[in-house]
Design a protein around this motif. Structure first.
Motif, mmCIF file in Angstrom:
data_model
loop_
_atom_site.group_PDB
_atom_site.id
_atom_site.type_symbol
_atom_site.label_atom_id
_atom_site.label_comp_id
_atom_site.label_asym_id
_atom_site.label_seq_id
_atom_site.Cartn_x
_atom_site.Cartn_y
_atom_site.Cartn_z
ATOM 1 N N GLU A 119 -82.803 16.485 -48.211
ATOM 2 C CA GLU A 119 -82.955 15.813 -49.498
ATOM 3 C C GLU A 119 -81.579 15.419 -50.015
ATOM 4 O O GLU A 119 -80.644 16.213 -49.975
ATOM 5 C CB GLU A 119 -83.612 16.740 -50.513
ATOM 6 N N VAL A 120 -81.475 14.192 -50.522
ATOM 7 C CA VAL A 120 -80.240 13.739 -51.164
ATOM 8 C C VAL A 120 -80.505 13.793 -52.656
ATOM 9 O O VAL A 120 -81.459 13.195 -53.152
ATOM 10 C CB VAL A 120 -79.861 12.308 -50.730
ATOM 11 N N LYS A 121 -79.655 14.534 -53.357
ATOM 12 C CA LYS A 121 -79.838 14.731 -54.793
ATOM 13 C C LYS A 121 -78.773 13.968 -55.567
ATOM 14 O O LYS A 121 -77.642 13.821 -55.103
ATOM 15 C CB LYS A 121 -79.794 16.222 -55.124
ATOM 16 N N SER A 122 -79.140 13.522 -56.750
ATOM 17 C CA SER A 122 -78.216 12.789 -57.599
ATOM 18 C C SER A 122 -77.031 13.673 -57.984
ATOM 19 O O SER A 122 -77.203 14.830 -58.345
ATOM 20 C CB SER A 122 -78.927 12.305 -58.858
ATOM 21 N N THR A 123 -75.845 13.108 -57.903
ATOM 22 C CA THR A 123 -74.627 13.825 -58.281
ATOM 23 C C THR A 123 -74.188 13.454 -59.693
ATOM 24 O O THR A 123 -73.178 13.947 -60.171
ATOM 25 C CB THR A 123 -73.492 13.486 -57.299
ATOM 26 N N VAL A 124 -74.967 12.571 -60.330
ATOM 27 C CA VAL A 124 -74.607 12.082 -61.650
ATOM 28 C C VAL A 124 -75.884 11.844 -62.462
ATOM 29 O O VAL A 124 -76.923 11.525 -61.902
ATOM 30 C CB VAL A 124 -73.762 10.782 -61.524
ATOM 31 N N ALA A 125 -75.797 12.023 -63.773
ATOM 32 C CA ALA A 125 -76.920 11.727 -64.661
ATOM 33 C C ALA A 125 -76.740 10.316 -65.199
ATOM 34 O O ALA A 125 -75.644 9.942 -65.610
ATOM 35 C CB ALA A 125 -76.970 12.731 -65.807
ATOM 36 N N GLY A 126 -77.813 9.543 -65.166
ATOM 37 C CA GLY A 126 -77.733 8.177 -65.669
ATOM 38 C C GLY A 126 -78.918 7.354 -65.219
ATOM 39 O O GLY A 126 -79.978 7.879 -64.891
ATOM 40 N N THR A 127 -78.710 6.027 -65.184
ATOM 41 C CA THR A 127 -79.761 5.085 -64.841
ATOM 42 C C THR A 127 -79.428 4.395 -63.523
ATOM 43 O O THR A 127 -78.300 3.906 -63.348
ATOM 44 C CB THR A 127 -79.912 4.025 -65.944
ATOM 45 N N ILE A 128 -80.382 4.331 -62.617
ATOM 46 C CA ILE A 128 -80.201 3.637 -61.339
ATOM 47 C C ILE A 128 -80.076 2.143 -61.641
ATOM 48 O O ILE A 128 -80.969 1.550 -62.237
ATOM 49 C CB ILE A 128 -81.397 3.876 -60.384
#
Length: 151
Positions: A119-128
């Motif tokens: 699984e690749v998890k987001s390293t940042v919070a925000g909007t794609i």
């Protein structure tokens, strides 16, 4: 399985987010663990096969910040080489789409390498803001996969 294949598998494991892996074939038994040394019981394989050994690797923590792209977005990069899957199954919706908000740790895709799914998890919070790859495409280590606008 030859030495180069084992070496490649160990390298891919070290780059992945997986903590433990075990592989058994008719000619090799391989155990990899990033949590430290554990007592491993070795079952006898075949009499013609030499005794196996386990390989232990210590975790490598990345101290690098997420890659900043030329504009005001940050890229989520591939943690290993492999085939990328943007949805959990062919009939399922994509993990993420443009305009969707993600939090740190949200799964954004899966990369398959040597029959192992990571699984690749987001390293940042925000909007794609952009998806930079196509489903089932072969991706390289540290290749930008998604652009995310922080916030």
């Amino acid at each position: 399985m030859n030495y180069d294949e084992v070496k490649e598998m160990v390298a891919l494991f070290n780059q992945s987010g997986n903590q433990e892996m075990q592989l058994e074939t008719s000619d090799i038994k391989l155990y990899l663990n990033k949590r430290g040394v554990q007592d491993v019981q070795h079952a006898p394989v075949a009499p013609s096969v030499p005794p196996t050994t386990s390989m232990t690797s210590m975790p490598t923590e990345s101290t690098e910040a997420p890659m900043a792209v030329a504009d005001d977005t940050i890229a989520i990069e591939a943690p290993l080489v492999g085939s990328i899957y943007l949805q959990p199954a062919p009939a399922d919706p994509a993990f993420v789409k443009v305009g969707q908000t993600v939090a740190v740790g949200d799964v954004v895709c899966v990369i398959e390498a040597m029959k192992m799914m990571t699984e690749v998890k987001s390293t940042v919070a925000g909007t794609i803001t952009e998806i930079l790859v196509q489903n089932e495409e072969l991706v390289e280590y540290q290749q930008p996969l998604f652009k995310v606008k922080e916030g």
